[in-house]
Write a protein that holds these residues in place. Structure first.
Motif, PDB file in Angstrom:
ATOM      1  N   PHE A 332       0.814  -1.214   0.000  1.00  0.00           N
ATOM      2  CA  PHE A 332       0.000   0.000   0.000  1.00  0.00           C
ATOM      3  C   PHE A 332       0.851   1.269   0.000  1.00  0.00           C
ATOM      4  O   PHE A 332       0.387   2.335  -0.366  1.00  0.00           O
ATOM      5  N   TRP A 333       2.103   1.144   0.447  1.00  0.00           N
ATOM      6  CA  TRP A 333       2.986   2.312   0.530  1.00  0.00           C
ATOM      7  C   TRP A 333       3.795   2.491  -0.734  1.00  0.00           C
ATOM      8  O   TRP A 333       4.559   3.447  -0.855  1.00  0.00           O
ATOM      9  N   SER A 334       3.638   1.588  -1.696  1.00  0.00           N
ATOM     10  CA  SER A 334       4.393   1.671  -2.938  1.00  0.00           C
ATOM     11  C   SER A 334       3.985   2.910  -3.734  1.00  0.00           C
ATOM     12  O   SER A 334       2.808   3.250  -3.813  1.00  0.00           O
ATOM     13  N   GLU A 335       4.989   3.559  -4.302  1.00  0.00           N
ATOM     14  CA  GLU A 335       4.686   4.692  -5.181  1.00  0.00           C
ATOM     15  C   GLU A 335       4.915   4.290  -6.627  1.00  0.00           C
ATOM     16  O   GLU A 335       4.957   5.137  -7.516  1.00  0.00           O
ATOM     17  N   ASP A 336       5.094   2.992  -6.825  1.00  0.00           N
ATOM     18  CA  ASP A 336       5.361   2.468  -8.165  1.00  0.00           C
ATOM     19  C   ASP A 336       4.087   2.507  -9.007  1.00  0.00           C
ATOM     20  O   ASP A 336       3.051   1.974  -8.622  1.00  0.00           O
ATOM     21  N   GLU A 337       4.190   3.126 -10.155  1.00  0.00           N
ATOM     22  CA  GLU A 337       3.063   3.248 -11.087  1.00  0.00           C
ATOM     23  C   GLU A 337       2.467   1.895 -11.449  1.00  0.00           C
ATOM     24  O   GLU A 337       1.265   1.761 -11.671  1.00  0.00           O
TER      25      GLU A 337
END
Ligand code: FA5
Ligand code: MG
Length: 391
Positions: A332-337
Protein backbone atom coordinates in the motif's frame (compact mmCIF):
# COMPACT_ATOMS: atom_id res chain seq x y z
CA UNK A 1 -21.64 -18.21 2.86
CA UNK A 2 -22.84 -15.20 4.70
CA UNK A 3 -25.51 -17.45 6.17
CA UNK A 4 -22.89 -18.77 8.56
CA UNK A 5 -22.29 -15.24 9.80
CA UNK A 6 -24.15 -15.67 13.04
CA UNK A 7 -22.30 -18.78 14.12
CA UNK A 8 -20.60 -17.95 17.40
CA UNK A 9 -17.09 -19.18 18.01
CA UNK A 10 -15.63 -19.51 21.47
CA UNK A 11 -12.54 -17.38 21.35
CA UNK A 12 -11.23 -14.48 23.35
CA UNK A 13 -9.49 -11.44 22.01
CA UNK A 14 -8.16 -8.57 24.05
CA UNK A 15 -8.11 -5.06 22.67
CA UNK A 16 -4.66 -3.84 21.78
CA UNK A 17 -2.86 -6.33 23.99
CA UNK A 18 0.04 -7.76 22.07
CA UNK A 19 1.59 -11.16 22.24
CA UNK A 20 3.78 -11.46 25.35
CA UNK A 21 6.89 -11.33 23.17
CA UNK A 22 6.13 -7.94 21.67
CA UNK A 23 5.07 -6.45 25.00
CA UNK A 24 8.33 -7.45 26.63
CA UNK A 25 10.27 -6.05 23.71
CA UNK A 26 9.09 -2.65 24.83
CA UNK A 27 10.62 -3.13 28.24
CA UNK A 28 13.94 -4.38 26.98
CA UNK A 29 14.40 -1.52 24.63
CA UNK A 30 17.44 0.65 25.29
CA UNK A 31 17.01 4.35 26.00
CA UNK A 32 15.90 6.24 22.91
CA UNK A 33 18.91 8.51 22.97
CA UNK A 34 21.29 5.60 22.50
CA UNK A 35 20.14 4.85 18.97
CA UNK A 36 22.69 5.47 16.22
CA UNK A 37 22.12 8.84 14.58
CA UNK A 38 22.31 7.39 11.06
CA UNK A 39 19.26 5.22 11.56
CA UNK A 40 16.02 6.41 9.95
CA UNK A 41 14.33 5.34 13.15
CA UNK A 42 16.20 7.53 15.56
CA UNK A 43 13.73 9.33 17.77
CA UNK A 44 13.64 13.00 16.90
CA UNK A 45 14.92 15.43 19.47
CA UNK A 46 15.18 14.86 23.19
CA UNK A 47 13.54 16.19 26.35
CA UNK A 48 13.75 19.96 26.09
CA UNK A 49 13.36 19.98 22.30
CA UNK A 50 10.27 20.86 20.31
CA UNK A 51 8.63 18.71 17.66
CA UNK A 52 6.83 20.40 14.76
CA UNK A 53 4.08 18.29 13.25
CA UNK A 54 1.20 19.29 10.94
CA UNK A 55 1.70 22.94 11.82
CA UNK A 56 1.71 22.49 15.60
CA UNK A 57 4.60 22.51 18.10
CA UNK A 58 4.90 19.83 20.75
CA UNK A 59 7.42 20.16 23.59
CA UNK A 60 9.28 16.88 23.96
CA UNK A 61 9.68 14.89 27.12
CA UNK A 62 10.74 11.40 28.09
CA UNK A 63 7.63 9.98 26.42
CA UNK A 64 8.57 11.28 22.95
CA UNK A 65 9.36 8.29 20.73
CA UNK A 66 8.49 9.20 17.13
CA UNK A 67 10.98 7.98 14.55
CA UNK A 68 11.84 9.83 11.37
CA UNK A 69 10.25 6.99 9.41
CA UNK A 70 6.92 7.29 11.21
CA UNK A 71 6.99 11.09 10.94
CA UNK A 72 7.39 10.77 7.19
CA UNK A 73 4.21 8.65 7.06
CA UNK A 74 2.12 11.31 8.85
CA UNK A 75 0.32 13.34 6.20
CA UNK A 76 0.62 10.75 3.40
CA UNK A 77 -3.17 10.17 3.84
CA UNK A 78 -3.32 7.20 1.50
CA UNK A 79 -7.07 6.98 2.17
CA UNK A 80 -7.55 10.43 0.60
CA UNK A 81 -5.45 9.78 -2.53
CA UNK A 82 -7.80 9.35 -5.44
CA UNK A 83 -7.63 5.80 -6.90
CA UNK A 84 -5.37 4.46 -4.17
CA UNK A 85 -6.85 1.03 -3.22
CA UNK A 86 -7.56 2.31 0.33
CA UNK A 87 -9.39 5.32 -1.15
CA UNK A 88 -11.37 2.97 -3.41
CA UNK A 89 -12.55 0.87 -0.45
CA UNK A 90 -13.40 4.01 1.55
CA UNK A 91 -15.48 5.33 -1.36
CA UNK A 92 -17.31 2.02 -1.72
CA UNK A 93 -18.13 1.89 2.01
CA UNK A 94 -19.32 5.53 1.89
CA UNK A 95 -21.48 4.85 -1.15
CA UNK A 96 -23.05 1.84 0.55
CA UNK A 97 -23.87 3.76 3.75
CA UNK A 98 -25.17 6.78 1.83
CA UNK A 99 -27.54 4.64 -0.26
CA UNK A 100 -28.59 2.17 2.39
CA UNK A 101 -29.21 4.49 5.34
CA UNK A 102 -31.25 7.58 4.66
CA UNK A 103 -32.30 10.03 7.37
CA UNK A 104 -35.63 11.68 7.98
CA UNK A 105 -35.23 14.35 5.31
CA UNK A 106 -33.87 12.03 2.63
CA UNK A 107 -30.30 13.01 3.48
CA UNK A 108 -27.59 10.47 4.35
CA UNK A 109 -27.94 9.26 7.93
CA UNK A 110 -24.20 8.79 8.49
CA UNK A 111 -21.85 11.79 8.49
CA UNK A 112 -18.37 10.95 7.18
CA UNK A 113 -15.09 12.38 8.53
CA UNK A 114 -11.81 11.48 6.85
CA UNK A 115 -9.69 14.49 7.59
CA UNK A 116 -9.08 14.55 11.35
CA UNK A 117 -5.47 14.99 12.43
CA UNK A 118 -3.94 11.71 13.63
CA UNK A 119 -2.49 13.64 16.59
CA UNK A 120 -4.81 13.11 19.56
CA UNK A 121 -4.52 13.37 23.32
CA UNK A 122 -3.98 10.27 25.44
CA UNK A 123 -7.37 11.17 26.95
CA UNK A 124 -9.04 10.82 23.55
CA UNK A 125 -7.21 7.60 22.65
CA UNK A 126 -7.63 5.88 26.04
CA UNK A 127 -9.51 7.62 28.91
CA UNK A 128 -12.56 8.70 26.89
CA UNK A 129 -12.95 5.01 25.96
CA UNK A 130 -12.76 3.78 29.57
CA UNK A 131 -9.33 2.22 29.03
CA UNK A 132 -7.82 2.03 32.53
CA UNK A 133 -4.67 3.98 33.45
CA UNK A 134 -2.66 0.78 33.89
CA UNK A 135 -3.94 -0.96 30.73
CA UNK A 136 -1.12 -2.62 28.73
CA UNK A 137 -2.30 -0.95 25.50
CA UNK A 138 -0.91 2.37 26.83
CA UNK A 139 2.68 1.11 26.87
CA UNK A 140 5.29 3.39 25.41
CA UNK A 141 6.69 0.43 23.53
CA UNK A 142 3.38 -0.10 21.72
CA UNK A 143 2.47 3.49 20.76
CA UNK A 144 3.91 6.60 19.17
CA UNK A 145 3.92 9.43 21.71
CA UNK A 146 4.69 13.05 20.85
CA UNK A 147 4.96 13.68 24.58
CA UNK A 148 3.10 12.72 27.76
CA UNK A 149 -0.12 14.35 26.53
CA UNK A 150 -0.17 13.83 22.77
CA UNK A 151 0.17 10.72 20.64
CA UNK A 152 -0.55 9.43 17.15
CA UNK A 153 -3.96 7.74 17.44
CA UNK A 154 -3.75 3.97 17.81
CA UNK A 155 -7.32 3.57 16.56
CA UNK A 156 -10.08 5.72 15.07
CA UNK A 157 -12.16 5.06 18.22
CA UNK A 158 -10.17 8.02 19.62
CA UNK A 159 -12.75 10.30 17.93
CA UNK A 160 -15.91 8.60 19.19
CA UNK A 161 -16.42 10.66 22.33
CA UNK A 162 -15.93 14.06 20.66
CA UNK A 163 -18.41 13.31 17.89
CA UNK A 164 -21.01 11.96 20.32
CA UNK A 165 -20.45 15.00 22.50
CA UNK A 166 -21.01 17.21 19.44
CA UNK A 167 -24.47 15.61 19.17
CA UNK A 168 -23.97 13.20 16.26
CA UNK A 169 -26.00 9.99 16.22
CA UNK A 170 -24.52 8.23 13.19
CA UNK A 171 -21.05 8.71 11.74
CA UNK A 172 -18.07 7.13 10.00
CA UNK A 173 -14.46 8.17 10.68
CA UNK A 174 -11.64 7.14 8.36
CA UNK A 175 -7.99 7.69 9.19
CA UNK A 176 -4.41 6.51 9.47
CA UNK A 177 -3.57 4.86 12.80
CA UNK A 178 -0.20 4.10 14.35
CA UNK A 179 1.05 1.21 16.48
CA UNK A 180 4.54 0.00 17.21
CA UNK A 181 3.65 -3.42 15.85
CA UNK A 182 5.84 -6.18 14.51
CA UNK A 183 5.91 -6.19 10.72
CA UNK A 184 4.77 -9.05 8.58
CA UNK A 185 2.63 -9.40 5.46
CA UNK A 186 -0.53 -8.52 7.46
CA UNK A 187 0.77 -6.05 10.07
CA UNK A 188 2.39 -2.66 9.59
CA UNK A 189 3.04 0.18 12.11
CA UNK A 190 0.85 2.53 10.09
CA UNK A 191 -2.48 1.31 8.80
CA UNK A 192 -5.97 2.67 8.20
CA UNK A 193 -9.22 2.17 10.04
CA UNK A 194 -12.83 2.99 9.36
CA UNK A 195 -14.95 3.53 12.45
CA UNK A 196 -18.73 3.44 12.50
CA UNK A 197 -21.04 4.54 15.31
CA UNK A 198 -24.84 4.50 15.45
CA UNK A 199 -27.00 5.60 18.35
CA UNK A 200 -30.71 4.80 18.60
CA UNK A 201 -33.53 6.61 20.32
CA UNK A 202 -36.16 4.39 21.92
CA UNK A 203 -38.53 5.17 19.11
CA UNK A 204 -36.02 4.21 16.40
CA UNK A 205 -35.00 0.92 17.99
CA UNK A 206 -38.46 -0.32 18.93
CA UNK A 207 -40.39 1.17 15.99
CA UNK A 208 -40.52 -2.13 14.11
CA UNK A 209 -41.47 -4.22 17.14
CA UNK A 210 -45.17 -5.10 17.47
CA UNK A 211 -46.53 -3.69 20.75
CA UNK A 212 -43.04 -2.29 21.36
CA UNK A 213 -44.28 0.83 23.22
CA UNK A 214 -43.84 -0.83 26.60
CA UNK A 215 -40.24 -1.90 25.96
CA UNK A 216 -37.44 -0.11 27.83
CA UNK A 217 -33.72 0.56 27.19
CA UNK A 218 -32.58 0.65 30.78
CA UNK A 219 -32.92 -1.34 34.00
CA UNK A 220 -30.76 -2.04 37.05
CA UNK A 221 -29.56 -5.64 36.87
CA UNK A 222 -26.21 -7.37 36.73
CA UNK A 223 -23.64 -7.62 33.97
CA UNK A 224 -23.52 -10.95 32.15
CA UNK A 225 -21.73 -12.29 29.09
CA UNK A 226 -24.69 -11.02 27.04
CA UNK A 227 -25.34 -7.52 28.36
CA UNK A 228 -24.32 -4.57 30.52
CA UNK A 229 -25.87 -4.03 33.96
CA UNK A 230 -27.90 -0.99 32.85
CA UNK A 231 -29.32 -2.47 29.62
CA UNK A 232 -32.43 -4.56 29.09
CA UNK A 233 -31.93 -7.79 27.16
CA UNK A 234 -34.51 -6.71 24.56
CA UNK A 235 -32.66 -3.51 23.73
CA UNK A 236 -29.25 -5.21 23.56
CA UNK A 237 -30.45 -8.00 21.30
CA UNK A 238 -31.97 -5.53 18.85
CA UNK A 239 -28.81 -3.37 18.81
CA UNK A 240 -26.61 -6.45 18.38
CA UNK A 241 -28.81 -7.72 15.56
CA UNK A 242 -28.71 -4.35 13.78
CA UNK A 243 -24.92 -4.16 14.18
CA UNK A 244 -24.29 -7.63 12.77
CA UNK A 245 -26.80 -7.12 9.97
CA UNK A 246 -25.25 -3.75 9.05
CA UNK A 247 -21.76 -5.27 8.88
CA UNK A 248 -22.87 -8.42 7.07
CA UNK A 249 -24.63 -6.26 4.47
CA UNK A 250 -21.52 -4.11 4.12
CA UNK A 251 -19.17 -7.01 3.42
CA UNK A 252 -21.75 -8.63 1.13
CA UNK A 253 -21.92 -5.36 -0.79
CA UNK A 254 -18.13 -5.29 -1.09
CA UNK A 255 -17.41 -8.97 -1.77
CA UNK A 256 -20.65 -10.50 -3.02
CA UNK A 257 -22.56 -13.43 -1.49
CA UNK A 258 -19.89 -16.02 -1.98
CA UNK A 259 -18.01 -15.23 1.18
CA UNK A 260 -17.41 -17.22 4.34
CA UNK A 261 -17.58 -15.09 7.49
CA UNK A 262 -17.87 -15.86 11.21
CA UNK A 263 -18.37 -13.89 14.44
CA UNK A 264 -15.98 -14.39 17.33
CA UNK A 265 -16.76 -13.25 20.89
CA UNK A 266 -14.26 -10.71 22.02
CA UNK A 267 -13.39 -8.04 24.62
CA UNK A 268 -12.96 -4.25 24.35
CA UNK A 269 -13.15 -1.82 27.33
CA UNK A 270 -15.55 0.43 25.38
CA UNK A 271 -18.10 -2.15 24.12
CA UNK A 272 -20.02 -5.02 25.70
CA UNK A 273 -20.86 -7.50 24.37
CA UNK A 274 -18.03 -7.35 21.79
CA UNK A 275 -17.34 -9.30 18.62
CA UNK A 276 -14.83 -9.66 15.84
CA UNK A 277 -15.71 -10.55 12.28
CA UNK A 278 -13.42 -12.95 10.47
CA UNK A 279 -13.39 -13.67 6.75
CA UNK A 280 -12.14 -16.92 5.30
CA UNK A 281 -9.42 -16.09 2.83
CA UNK A 282 -6.77 -18.31 1.22
CA UNK A 283 -7.42 -21.10 3.73
CA UNK A 284 -7.21 -18.89 6.85
CA UNK A 285 -9.63 -16.93 9.05
CA UNK A 286 -8.59 -13.29 8.83
CA UNK A 287 -9.85 -10.79 11.43
CA UNK A 288 -11.20 -7.72 9.66
CA UNK A 289 -13.02 -5.75 12.37
CA UNK A 290 -13.92 -5.37 16.02
CA UNK A 291 -17.33 -4.16 17.21
CA UNK A 292 -19.94 -4.23 19.94
CA UNK A 293 -22.68 -2.54 21.93
CA UNK A 294 -21.22 0.73 23.24
CA UNK A 295 -20.54 0.95 26.97
CA UNK A 296 -23.39 3.04 28.37
CA UNK A 297 -20.99 4.89 30.68
CA UNK A 298 -19.20 6.24 27.58
CA UNK A 299 -22.45 7.23 25.85
CA UNK A 300 -23.71 8.92 29.04
CA UNK A 301 -20.50 10.83 29.66
CA UNK A 302 -20.72 12.25 26.13
CA UNK A 303 -24.23 13.54 26.90
CA UNK A 304 -26.43 11.00 25.06
CA UNK A 305 -27.89 9.28 28.14
CA UNK A 306 -31.26 8.64 26.47
CA UNK A 307 -29.64 6.61 23.66
CA UNK A 308 -28.08 3.21 23.18
CA UNK A 309 -25.72 2.33 20.35
CA UNK A 310 -23.23 0.20 18.51
CA UNK A 311 -19.71 0.87 17.23
CA UNK A 312 -17.29 -0.92 14.93
CA UNK A 313 -13.72 -0.40 13.72
CA UNK A 314 -12.46 -2.13 10.62
CA UNK A 315 -9.02 -2.42 9.04
CA UNK A 316 -9.09 -0.98 5.51
CA UNK A 317 -5.90 -2.78 4.45
CA UNK A 318 -7.35 -6.13 5.51
CA UNK A 319 -10.46 -5.55 3.38
CA UNK A 320 -8.44 -4.28 0.43
CA UNK A 321 -6.08 -7.27 0.60
CA UNK A 322 -9.03 -9.66 0.35
CA UNK A 323 -10.94 -7.65 -2.21
CA UNK A 324 -8.05 -7.02 -4.61
CA UNK A 325 -5.95 -10.06 -3.70
CA UNK A 326 -3.05 -7.89 -2.52
CA UNK A 327 -0.55 -10.28 -0.92
CA UNK A 328 1.42 -7.93 1.34
CA UNK A 329 0.36 -4.93 3.46
CA UNK A 330 3.60 -3.08 2.62
CA UNK A 331 2.45 -2.76 -1.00
CA UNK A 332 0.00 0.00 0.00
CA UNK A 333 2.99 2.31 0.53
CA UNK A 334 4.39 1.67 -2.94
CA UNK A 335 4.69 4.69 -5.18
CA UNK A 336 5.36 2.47 -8.16
CA UNK A 337 3.06 3.25 -11.09
CA UNK A 338 2.84 -0.44 -11.94
CA UNK A 339 1.06 -0.94 -8.60
CA UNK A 340 -1.01 2.25 -8.53
CA UNK A 341 -2.25 2.25 -12.12
CA UNK A 342 -4.07 -1.06 -11.63
CA UNK A 343 -6.60 0.75 -9.41
CA UNK A 344 -7.45 3.63 -11.76
CA UNK A 345 -10.94 2.48 -12.62
CA UNK A 346 -13.74 4.49 -14.22
CA UNK A 347 -16.30 3.04 -11.78
CA UNK A 348 -15.39 2.45 -8.13
CA UNK A 349 -17.29 -0.86 -8.12
CA UNK A 350 -15.35 -2.24 -11.08
CA UNK A 351 -13.62 -5.52 -10.27
CA UNK A 352 -9.86 -5.20 -9.83
CA UNK A 353 -7.55 -8.13 -9.22
CA UNK A 354 -4.06 -7.07 -8.45
CA UNK A 355 -1.38 -8.64 -10.66
CA UNK A 356 2.04 -9.04 -9.05
CA UNK A 357 3.72 -10.41 -12.14
CA UNK A 358 2.54 -7.56 -14.26
CA UNK A 359 5.25 -6.98 -16.88
CA UNK A 360 7.62 -9.27 -14.97
CA UNK A 361 7.63 -7.00 -11.93
CA UNK A 362 8.68 -8.75 -8.73
CA UNK A 363 7.14 -8.10 -5.33
CA UNK A 364 10.45 -6.78 -4.04
CA UNK A 365 10.58 -4.19 -6.79
CA UNK A 366 7.05 -3.02 -6.09
CA UNK A 367 7.62 -2.69 -2.38
CA UNK A 368 10.22 -0.05 -3.24
CA UNK A 369 12.07 -0.12 0.05
CA UNK A 370 15.80 0.50 -0.26
CA UNK A 371 17.45 -2.78 0.51
CA UNK A 372 20.78 -3.96 1.77
CA UNK A 373 19.21 -7.25 2.77
CA UNK A 374 19.48 -10.54 0.91
CA UNK A 375 17.06 -11.17 -1.92
CA UNK A 376 15.03 -13.61 0.18
CA UNK A 377 13.99 -11.22 2.92
CA UNK A 378 11.61 -8.32 2.49
CA UNK A 379 13.80 -5.25 2.40
CA UNK A 380 12.03 -3.30 5.08
CA UNK A 381 13.68 -0.70 7.28
CA UNK A 382 11.17 -1.18 10.08
CA UNK A 383 12.32 -4.77 10.52
CA UNK A 384 15.96 -3.75 10.22
CA UNK A 385 15.43 -1.42 13.08
CA UNK A 386 13.72 -4.06 15.18
CA UNK A 387 16.58 -6.46 14.53
CA UNK A 388 19.34 -3.98 15.23
CA UNK A 389 17.84 -2.62 18.39
CA UNK A 390 15.67 -5.55 19.45
CA UNK A 391 12.77 -3.40 20.56
C1 FA5 B 1 -9.59 -1.69 17.57
O1 FA5 B 1 -8.74 -0.95 17.15
C2 FA5 B 1 -10.90 -1.18 18.10
N1 FA5 B 1 -10.81 0.26 18.21
C3 FA5 B 1 -12.04 -1.60 17.17
C4 FA5 B 1 -13.41 -1.28 17.73
C5 FA5 B 1 -14.06 -0.09 17.40
C6 FA5 B 1 -14.03 -2.17 18.60
C7 FA5 B 1 -15.31 0.21 17.90
C8 FA5 B 1 -15.27 -1.87 19.13
C9 FA5 B 1 -15.91 -0.69 18.77
P1 FA5 B 1 -8.29 -3.86 16.88
O2 FA5 B 1 -7.03 -3.55 17.57
O3 FA5 B 1 -8.73 -5.28 16.87
O4 FA5 B 1 -9.51 -3.07 17.53
O5 FA5 B 1 -8.21 -3.35 15.38
C10 FA5 B 1 -9.35 -3.29 14.53
C11 FA5 B 1 -8.99 -3.81 13.13
O6 FA5 B 1 -7.87 -3.09 12.61
C12 FA5 B 1 -8.55 -5.27 13.10
O7 FA5 B 1 -9.66 -6.13 13.06
C13 FA5 B 1 -7.73 -5.34 11.84
O8 FA5 B 1 -8.57 -5.41 10.69
C14 FA5 B 1 -7.06 -3.98 11.81
N2 FA5 B 1 -5.68 -4.04 12.36
C15 FA5 B 1 -5.29 -4.11 13.66
N3 FA5 B 1 -3.94 -4.10 13.77
C16 FA5 B 1 -3.46 -4.02 12.50
C17 FA5 B 1 -2.15 -3.91 11.92
N4 FA5 B 1 -1.03 -3.88 12.67
N5 FA5 B 1 -2.03 -3.84 10.58
C18 FA5 B 1 -3.14 -3.83 9.80
N6 FA5 B 1 -4.40 -3.89 10.26
C19 FA5 B 1 -4.57 -3.99 11.59
MG1 MG C 1 -8.42 -7.17 17.07
Amino acid sequence: MVGSAFRRVAHVCVYLVRKASSVSRGHQHPALGSRPAASGFTAQGAPGGVLELLGQSYPQDDYSNLSRKVLSSVGRNLHNQQYHPLWLIKERVKEHFYKQYVGRFGTPLFSVFDNFSPVVTTWQNFDSLLIPADHPSRKKGDNYYLNQTYMLRAHTSAHQWDLLHAGLDAFLVVGDVYRRDQIDSQHYPVFHQLEGVRLFSKHELFAGVKDGESLQFFEQSSRSAHKQETHTMEAVKLVEFDLKQTLTRLVTHLFGDDLDIRWVDCYFPFTHPSFEMEIHFHGEWLEVLGCGVMEQQLVNSAGAQDRIGWAFGLGLERLAMILYDIPDIRLFWSEDERFLKQFRVSDISQKVTFQVHHHSTSMQELLLFPSSASANTFPNPWTHHAQQHSY
